[in-house]
Write a protein that holds these residues in place. Structure first.
Motif, mmCIF file in Angstrom:
data_model
loop_
_atom_site.group_PDB
_atom_site.id
_atom_site.type_symbol
_atom_site.label_atom_id
_atom_site.label_comp_id
_atom_site.label_asym_id
_atom_site.label_seq_id
_atom_site.Cartn_x
_atom_site.Cartn_y
_atom_site.Cartn_z
ATOM 1 N N ARG A 132 83.576 62.385 111.898
ATOM 2 C CA ARG A 132 84.066 61.649 113.069
ATOM 3 C C ARG A 132 84.425 62.627 114.187
ATOM 4 O O ARG A 132 85.202 63.556 113.991
ATOM 5 C CB ARG A 132 85.271 60.791 112.703
ATOM 6 C CG ARG A 132 85.809 59.973 113.868
ATOM 7 C CD ARG A 132 86.696 58.836 113.412
ATOM 8 N NE ARG A 132 87.404 58.227 114.523
ATOM 9 C CZ ARG A 132 86.853 57.344 115.359
ATOM 10 N NH1 ARG A 132 85.599 56.976 115.189
ATOM 11 N NH2 ARG A 132 87.548 56.834 116.356
ATOM 12 N N GLY A 133 83.804 62.416 115.367
ATOM 13 C CA GLY A 133 83.974 63.326 116.494
ATOM 14 C C GLY A 133 82.802 64.283 116.651
ATOM 15 O O GLY A 133 82.617 64.868 117.712
ATOM 16 N N GLY A 134 82.006 64.456 115.587
ATOM 17 C CA GLY A 134 80.874 65.382 115.647
ATOM 18 C C GLY A 134 81.324 66.826 115.478
ATOM 19 O O GLY A 134 82.524 67.121 115.445
ATOM 20 N N LEU A 135 80.356 67.717 115.331
ATOM 21 C CA LEU A 135 80.647 69.149 115.227
ATOM 22 C C LEU A 135 80.575 69.775 116.614
ATOM 23 O O LEU A 135 79.589 69.596 117.339
ATOM 24 C CB LEU A 135 79.640 69.828 114.287
ATOM 25 C CG LEU A 135 79.637 69.326 112.836
ATOM 26 C CD1 LEU A 135 78.596 70.077 112.026
ATOM 27 C CD2 LEU A 135 81.016 69.457 112.208
ATOM 28 N N ASP A 136 81.612 70.497 116.953
ATOM 29 C CA ASP A 136 81.723 71.062 118.297
ATOM 30 C C ASP A 136 81.260 72.515 118.289
ATOM 31 O O ASP A 136 82.065 73.439 118.192
ATOM 32 C CB ASP A 136 83.171 70.957 118.786
ATOM 33 C CG ASP A 136 83.297 71.355 120.249
ATOM 34 O OD1 ASP A 136 82.249 71.447 120.932
ATOM 35 O OD2 ASP A 136 84.433 71.579 120.714
ATOM 36 N N VAL A 137 79.943 72.694 118.369
ATOM 37 C CA VAL A 137 79.376 74.041 118.509
ATOM 38 C C VAL A 137 78.750 74.123 119.898
ATOM 39 O O VAL A 137 78.445 73.100 120.510
ATOM 40 C CB VAL A 137 78.324 74.319 117.416
ATOM 41 C CG1 VAL A 137 78.942 74.206 116.029
ATOM 42 C CG2 VAL A 137 77.141 73.364 117.538
ATOM 43 N N PRO A 138 78.564 75.343 120.433
ATOM 44 C CA PRO A 138 78.023 75.465 121.797
ATOM 45 C C PRO A 138 76.645 74.824 121.948
ATOM 46 O O PRO A 138 75.791 74.939 121.062
ATOM 47 C CB PRO A 138 77.964 76.979 122.019
ATOM 48 C CG PRO A 138 78.971 77.545 121.074
ATOM 49 C CD PRO A 138 78.936 76.650 119.863
ATOM 50 N N GLU A 139 76.432 74.183 123.073
ATOM 51 C CA GLU A 139 75.129 73.605 123.369
ATOM 52 C C GLU A 139 74.181 74.660 123.934
ATOM 53 O O GLU A 139 74.599 75.580 124.650
ATOM 54 C CB GLU A 139 75.261 72.468 124.381
ATOM 55 C CG GLU A 139 75.954 71.227 123.845
ATOM 56 C CD GLU A 139 75.945 70.099 124.862
ATOM 57 O OE1 GLU A 139 76.193 68.967 124.466
ATOM 58 O OE2 GLU A 139 75.661 70.374 126.056
ATOM 59 N N VAL A 140 72.903 74.505 123.613
ATOM 60 C CA VAL A 140 71.845 75.303 124.235
ATOM 61 C C VAL A 140 70.841 74.323 124.817
ATOM 62 O O VAL A 140 70.247 73.523 124.090
ATOM 63 C CB VAL A 140 71.151 76.223 123.208
ATOM 64 C CG1 VAL A 140 70.010 76.984 123.870
ATOM 65 C CG2 VAL A 140 72.143 77.190 122.585
ATOM 66 N N LEU A 141 70.691 74.345 126.141
ATOM 67 C CA LEU A 141 69.819 73.396 126.834
ATOM 68 C C LEU A 141 70.166 71.948 126.452
ATOM 69 O O LEU A 141 69.299 71.111 126.198
ATOM 70 C CB LEU A 141 68.341 73.685 126.546
ATOM 71 C CG LEU A 141 67.823 75.045 127.040
ATOM 72 C CD1 LEU A 141 66.373 75.255 126.622
ATOM 73 C CD2 LEU A 141 67.947 75.152 128.558
ATOM 74 N N GLY A 142 71.467 71.681 126.403
ATOM 75 C CA GLY A 142 71.918 70.313 126.194
ATOM 76 C C GLY A 142 71.905 69.821 124.770
ATOM 77 O O GLY A 142 72.087 68.621 124.534
ATOM 78 N N SER A 143 71.699 70.705 123.815
ATOM 79 C CA SER A 143 71.631 70.287 122.408
ATOM 80 C C SER A 143 72.326 71.307 121.517
ATOM 81 O O SER A 143 72.329 72.507 121.792
ATOM 82 C CB SER A 143 70.175 70.120 121.978
ATOM 83 O OG SER A 143 70.082 69.933 120.579
ATOM 84 N N ARG A 144 72.880 70.809 120.416
ATOM 85 C CA ARG A 144 73.507 71.677 119.410
ATOM 86 C C ARG A 144 72.586 71.889 118.214
ATOM 87 O O ARG A 144 73.024 72.366 117.179
ATOM 88 C CB ARG A 144 74.836 71.055 118.973
ATOM 89 C CG ARG A 144 75.871 70.961 120.093
ATOM 90 C CD ARG A 144 77.185 70.353 119.616
ATOM 91 N NE ARG A 144 78.240 70.507 120.603
ATOM 92 C CZ ARG A 144 78.500 69.637 121.564
ATOM 93 N NH1 ARG A 144 77.802 68.515 121.641
ATOM 94 N NH2 ARG A 144 79.460 69.865 122.459
ATOM 95 N N SER A 145 71.324 71.516 118.333
ATOM 96 C CA SER A 145 70.394 71.608 117.214
ATOM 97 C C SER A 145 69.906 73.033 116.972
ATOM 98 O O SER A 145 69.651 73.786 117.915
ATOM 99 C CB SER A 145 69.167 70.712 117.472
ATOM 100 O OG SER A 145 69.487 69.369 117.293
ATOM 101 N N THR A 146 69.709 73.343 115.705
ATOM 102 C CA THR A 146 69.041 74.583 115.302
ATOM 103 C C THR A 146 67.539 74.344 115.265
ATOM 104 O O THR A 146 67.066 73.447 114.574
ATOM 105 C CB THR A 146 69.506 75.005 113.900
ATOM 106 O OG1 THR A 146 70.910 75.198 113.906
ATOM 107 C CG2 THR A 146 68.815 76.284 113.461
#
Length: 283
Positions: free
Chosen positions: A116-130
């Motif tokens: 709940r709230g999601g994982l707050d890692v830095p965005e790269v180009l608008g996404s937190r995906s690896t």
């Protein structure tokens, strides 16, 4: 906040990716099985685009450093929280200090964990995906990593259980022909036979073994844009099904494309499993 004890074979942070940058050579990436990530987020009251964890073949272990509400979706795994088994596809309340451990999935490949709230890692180009192909986004999850919670909520959890059908033993994926189907004698081998998923598969693509597609045109094809679901055919005639982290261009002809509605099912194909394809006109 959670601390990773053991990441399993492969765990990554994923959201719905970074669309809009294909012209710059940046793939969309994001969760391979988007339907499951979306469901996990809805179960905990998040926006569907919130970042969670994608665990490949389970094995993930973590400790919660504060109370949380979580949900597990996708490939069904035995999960133990604080010594007690917990269910898939339901919101779960987690006390501070509890340890969550995932076993190996009984079917499918990829299990999703939303907080709940999601994982707050830095965005790269608008996404937190690896993106495992380009290296964009956070690195693969490792033991000792700590992830704070974000604020991507849209409301309280409002269901106790989401009914989800079992993954099929032998999936049938719908495809549309082209855009280079005319480079092949026929799509009949693809549409009538079974293909086995090769162990040499990952988030970039699923390598398939089965009846070879015969080329009727020789020569080189200039690189052209590729979309998720493309069935690109190298010279050996064995298709490769592109998944979330596929390259944005390719030089081998694409005989057919898996319908977008079936991409999540394709993302759950596991090595050794057989899969079939059926021609449709709806994409």
């Amino acid at each position: 906040m959670i601390r990773i004890v053991r990441p399993g074979p492969l765990t990554t942070v994923q959201d719905l990716g970074r669309p809009g940058y294909l012209a710059l050579g940046v793939g969309t990436s994001g969760a391979a099985d988007r339907q499951s990530l979306r469901l996990a987020n809805r179960l905990v009251g998040n926006a569907e685009s919130a970042a969670g964890l994608e665990a490949t073949f389970g094995g993930l272990s973590m400790v919660f450093l504060e109370p949380a509400t979580i949900a597990l979706t996708g490939a069904p795994v035995p999960a133990v929280l604080g010594g007690r088994p917990v269910s898939m596809n339901s919101p779960i309340s987690v006390p501070s200090g509890a340890k969550l451990e995932l076993g190996r999935p009984s079917e499918g490949m990829r299990t999703y964990l939303a907080v709940r709230g999601g994982l707050d890692v830095p965005e790269v180009l608008g996404s937190r995906s690896t993106d495992v192909l380009s290296g964009l986004g956070p690195p693969k999850v490792a033991a000792g990593d700590v992830f704070p919670f974000g604020s991507a909520t849209v409301g309280p959890p409002n269901v106790d259980l989401a009914p989800v059908p079992r993954l099929p033993i032998e999936p049938v994926l719908r495809v549309v022909a082209g855009p280079r189907d005319d480079w092949f004698a026929s799509l009949r081998p693809l549409l009538t036979g079974r293909y086995e998923v090769s162990p040499d598969s990952n988030r970039v693509g699923v390598r398939l073994r089965g009846s070879a597609l015969e080329r009727v045109r020789s020569g080189e094809l200039p690189s052209e844009g590729m979309v998720t679901g493309s069935l690109q055919v190298p010279p050996d005639g064995q298709p490769v099904l592109f998944l979330a982290d596929h390259p944005v261009t390719g030089g081998y002809p694409v005989a057919a494309v898996v319908c977008s509605a079936d991409i999540s099912l394709a993302a759950q194909l596991r090595p050794g499993q057989s899969v079939r394809f059926r021609l449709t006109t709806a994409h």
